[in-house]
Design a protein around this motif. Structure first.
Motif, PDB file in Angstrom:
ATOM      1  N   LYS A  43      -8.386 -10.133  -1.997  1.00 33.70           N
ATOM      2  CA  LYS A  43      -8.266 -11.403  -1.267  1.00 33.70           C
ATOM      3  C   LYS A  43      -7.274 -11.241  -0.120  1.00 33.70           C
ATOM      4  O   LYS A  43      -6.448 -12.106   0.137  1.00 33.70           O
ATOM      5  CB  LYS A  43      -7.830 -12.508  -2.224  1.00 33.70           C
ATOM      6  CG  LYS A  43      -8.854 -12.809  -3.318  1.00 33.70           C
ATOM      7  CD  LYS A  43      -8.367 -13.905  -4.246  1.00 33.70           C
ATOM      8  CE  LYS A  43      -9.413 -14.204  -5.323  1.00 33.70           C
ATOM      9  NZ  LYS A  43      -8.938 -15.240  -6.283  1.00 33.70           N
ATOM     10  N   TYR A  44      -7.390 -10.125   0.587  1.00 37.05           N
ATOM     11  CA  TYR A  44      -6.390  -9.841   1.615  1.00 37.05           C
ATOM     12  C   TYR A  44      -6.456 -10.831   2.769  1.00 37.05           C
ATOM     13  O   TYR A  44      -5.440 -11.134   3.399  1.00 37.05           O
ATOM     14  CB  TYR A  44      -6.479  -8.384   2.071  1.00 37.05           C
ATOM     15  CG  TYR A  44      -7.301  -8.086   3.306  1.00 37.05           C
ATOM     16  CD1 TYR A  44      -6.754  -7.356   4.350  1.00 37.05           C
ATOM     17  CD2 TYR A  44      -8.628  -8.513   3.430  1.00 37.05           C
ATOM     18  CE1 TYR A  44      -7.503  -7.054   5.479  1.00 37.05           C
ATOM     19  CE2 TYR A  44      -9.370  -8.214   4.546  1.00 37.05           C
ATOM     20  CZ  TYR A  44      -8.805  -7.495   5.567  1.00 37.05           C
ATOM     21  OH  TYR A  44      -9.543  -7.205   6.695  1.00 37.05           O
ATOM     22  N   LYS A  45      -7.640 -11.363   3.061  1.00 36.06           N
ATOM     23  CA  LYS A  45      -7.741 -12.370   4.129  1.00 36.06           C
ATOM     24  C   LYS A  45      -6.938 -13.610   3.766  1.00 36.06           C
ATOM     25  O   LYS A  45      -6.209 -14.157   4.603  1.00 36.06           O
ATOM     26  CB  LYS A  45      -9.202 -12.749   4.378  1.00 36.06           C
ATOM     27  CG  LYS A  45      -9.969 -11.748   5.216  1.00 36.06           C
ATOM     28  CD  LYS A  45     -11.367 -12.236   5.549  1.00 36.06           C
ATOM     29  CE  LYS A  45     -11.349 -13.380   6.535  1.00 36.06           C
ATOM     30  NZ  LYS A  45     -12.719 -13.730   6.999  1.00 36.06           N
ATOM     31  N   GLN A  46      -7.068 -14.027   2.538  1.00 31.17           N
ATOM     32  CA  GLN A  46      -6.313 -15.188   2.077  1.00 31.17           C
ATOM     33  C   GLN A  46      -4.819 -14.894   2.102  1.00 31.17           C
ATOM     34  O   GLN A  46      -4.000 -15.743   2.480  1.00 31.17           O
ATOM     35  CB  GLN A  46      -6.756 -15.564   0.659  1.00 31.17           C
ATOM     36  CG  GLN A  46      -6.061 -16.768   0.071  1.00 31.17           C
ATOM     37  CD  GLN A  46      -6.576 -17.086  -1.319  1.00 31.17           C
ATOM     38  OE1 GLN A  46      -7.770 -16.956  -1.605  1.00 31.17           O
ATOM     39  NE2 GLN A  46      -5.690 -17.508  -2.214  1.00 31.17           N
TER      40      GLN A  46
ATOM     41  N   PHE B 237      -1.108  -8.970  13.206  1.00 26.29           N
ATOM     42  CA  PHE B 237      -2.489  -8.497  13.326  1.00 26.29           C
ATOM     43  C   PHE B 237      -2.717  -7.442  12.253  1.00 26.29           C
ATOM     44  O   PHE B 237      -1.909  -6.520  12.113  1.00 26.29           O
ATOM     45  CB  PHE B 237      -2.741  -7.879  14.705  1.00 26.29           C
ATOM     46  CG  PHE B 237      -2.728  -8.858  15.845  1.00 26.29           C
ATOM     47  CD1 PHE B 237      -3.859  -9.604  16.147  1.00 26.29           C
ATOM     48  CD2 PHE B 237      -1.584  -9.042  16.607  1.00 26.29           C
ATOM     49  CE1 PHE B 237      -3.856 -10.515  17.194  1.00 26.29           C
ATOM     50  CE2 PHE B 237      -1.567  -9.947  17.654  1.00 26.29           C
ATOM     51  CZ  PHE B 237      -2.709 -10.688  17.955  1.00 26.29           C
ATOM     52  N   VAL B 238      -3.806  -7.570  11.495  1.00 26.28           N
ATOM     53  CA  VAL B 238      -4.151  -6.563  10.490  1.00 26.28           C
ATOM     54  C   VAL B 238      -5.447  -5.899  10.939  1.00 26.28           C
ATOM     55  O   VAL B 238      -6.488  -6.544  11.048  1.00 26.28           O
ATOM     56  CB  VAL B 238      -4.327  -7.194   9.095  1.00 26.28           C
ATOM     57  CG1 VAL B 238      -4.620  -6.100   8.065  1.00 26.28           C
ATOM     58  CG2 VAL B 238      -3.076  -7.973   8.703  1.00 26.28           C
TER      59      VAL B 238
ATOM     60  N   VAL C 195     -10.330  -7.088  12.654  1.00 28.40           N
ATOM     61  CA  VAL C 195      -8.995  -7.535  13.053  1.00 28.40           C
ATOM     62  C   VAL C 195      -8.744  -8.922  12.477  1.00 28.40           C
ATOM     63  O   VAL C 195      -9.462  -9.870  12.794  1.00 28.40           O
ATOM     64  CB  VAL C 195      -8.838  -7.574  14.591  1.00 28.40           C
ATOM     65  CG1 VAL C 195      -7.424  -8.031  14.963  1.00 28.40           C
ATOM     66  CG2 VAL C 195      -9.136  -6.207  15.203  1.00 28.40           C
ATOM     67  N   LEU C 196      -7.738  -9.036  11.613  1.00 29.79           N
ATOM     68  CA  LEU C 196      -7.268 -10.340  11.175  1.00 29.79           C
ATOM     69  C   LEU C 196      -6.179 -10.773  12.135  1.00 29.79           C
ATOM     70  O   LEU C 196      -5.246 -10.011  12.414  1.00 29.79           O
ATOM     71  CB  LEU C 196      -6.707 -10.277   9.751  1.00 29.79           C
ATOM     72  CG  LEU C 196      -7.645  -9.790   8.642  1.00 29.79           C
ATOM     73  CD1 LEU C 196      -6.971  -9.955   7.279  1.00 29.79           C
ATOM     74  CD2 LEU C 196      -8.978 -10.523   8.668  1.00 29.79           C
TER      75      LEU C 196
END
Length: 308
Positions: free
Chosen positions: A73-76, A84-85, A40-41
């Motif tokens: 680089k999806y977190k970035q 929320f991802v 979960v981001l």
């Protein structure tokens, strides 16, 4: 008369803060009787409730290390966004669906149940969400997200399929699935939806059930299979020529099939007068570099749908 045993409920087994942005939630799935790690981001600003974007991995389910986190680089990208991802790790070669039978190789797969009935209430109970959701996925999951949206009307406001094949009951679609489930996964695809000419395959064919997507925002993308700007030898790990050749030949063929499926699905939606936003890239193989770009181009539209 003996009473039936109480039904087990989905529950959180563990919750680990990986860093300021990322949490790993271990969720027990009663339908599959196992614990599934879920990445979960979290939103940049959590002072109020935020919407949820369920983002699925491809054929390996992330079990093979080919995850959004490892390959992009999806977190970035999401670091300063207010959503929320949510990405489960698991479901390799399962098509994220409910299989009719347990498979000797792939085990028990009830992923549609997990993603529509078990996981969303867990996420909503453990995070400050608006309960407004979208779902997206690549490759294998680019097919799955359409079926998941059809199976749970209203649960997902929007659905995004990147390089998926929306045909599952015709010969081309079944060959596409065979390459994933049997050739790569070693499973028996008839354990998934039954005999290939049976009702189970028609029930899980987004093309045949496209009318049930009415009211859902739909985003589809695919390349043509022809080499593009991200398919050069220098783009591969250490310039590996064998990896490069495999990408061009195998990845090109897979993407060409996905392109044909996507054209057919768009034609069907147009016939039904169901709006669809589609991006037919003139080049590009079946690879992460293109899916990362697809995500970046599609996200602003998804964010608008979600109020994010």
């Amino acid at each position: 008369m003996a009473q039936a045993a109480p039904q087990k409920a989905a529950k959180v087994e563990a919750k680990v803060q990986v860093d300021k942005q990322e949490v790993t939630v271990s969720v027990y799935s009663p339908s599959m009787d196992k614990v599934i790690p879920v990445t979960v981001l979290t939103p940049h600003d959590q002072s109020k409730a935020r919407s949820v974007f369920y983002l699925l991995n491809g054929a390996g389910g992330g079990e093979d290390g080919a995850t959004w986190n490892a390959k992009t680089k999806y977190k970035q990208y999401f670091k300063n966004k207010n959503v929320f991802v949510v990405t489960p790790i698991g479901g390799a070669f399962s098509y994220y669906t409910d299989w009719q039978k347990d498979d000797p190789k792939l085990g028990r797969s009830k992923w549609q149940t997990f993603l529509t009935k078990e996981l969303p209430p867990i996420i909503d109970a453990n995070f400050k969400t608006t309960k407004v959701n979208a779902i997206g996925g690549i490759s294998m999951a680019g097919t799955s997200v359409l079926n998941i949206a059809i199976a749970a009307p209203g649960l997902y406001k929007s659905v995004a399929g990147f390089s998926g094949c929306a045909r599952t009951s015709d010969p081309l679609g079944q060959e596409y699935i065979k390459q994933v489930v049997e050739v790569r996964g070693g499973g028996d695809m008839t354990n998934m939806w039954g005999p290939l000419t049976g009702a189970g395959w028609r029930k899980n064919d987004p093309y045949l059930n496209a009318a049930k997507l009415r009211g859902t925002k739909i985003y589809l993308t695919t390349g043509s299979g022809l080499p593009g700007k991200r398919d050069g030898l220098h783009d591969q790990p250490k310039g590996n020529a064998l990896v490069w050749a495999d990408l061009l030949i195998v990845g090109g063929g897979i993407e060409a099939a996905a392109n044909l499926c996507t054209h057919q699905m768009v034609d069907k939606l147009n016939q039904l007068k169901i709006p669809v936003n589609v991006d037919f890239r003139p080049t590009g193989t079946h690879s992460w570099a293109y899916w990362e770009g697809d995500l970046h181009r599609t996200w602003p539209k998804l964010a608008k749908d979600l109020g994010a």
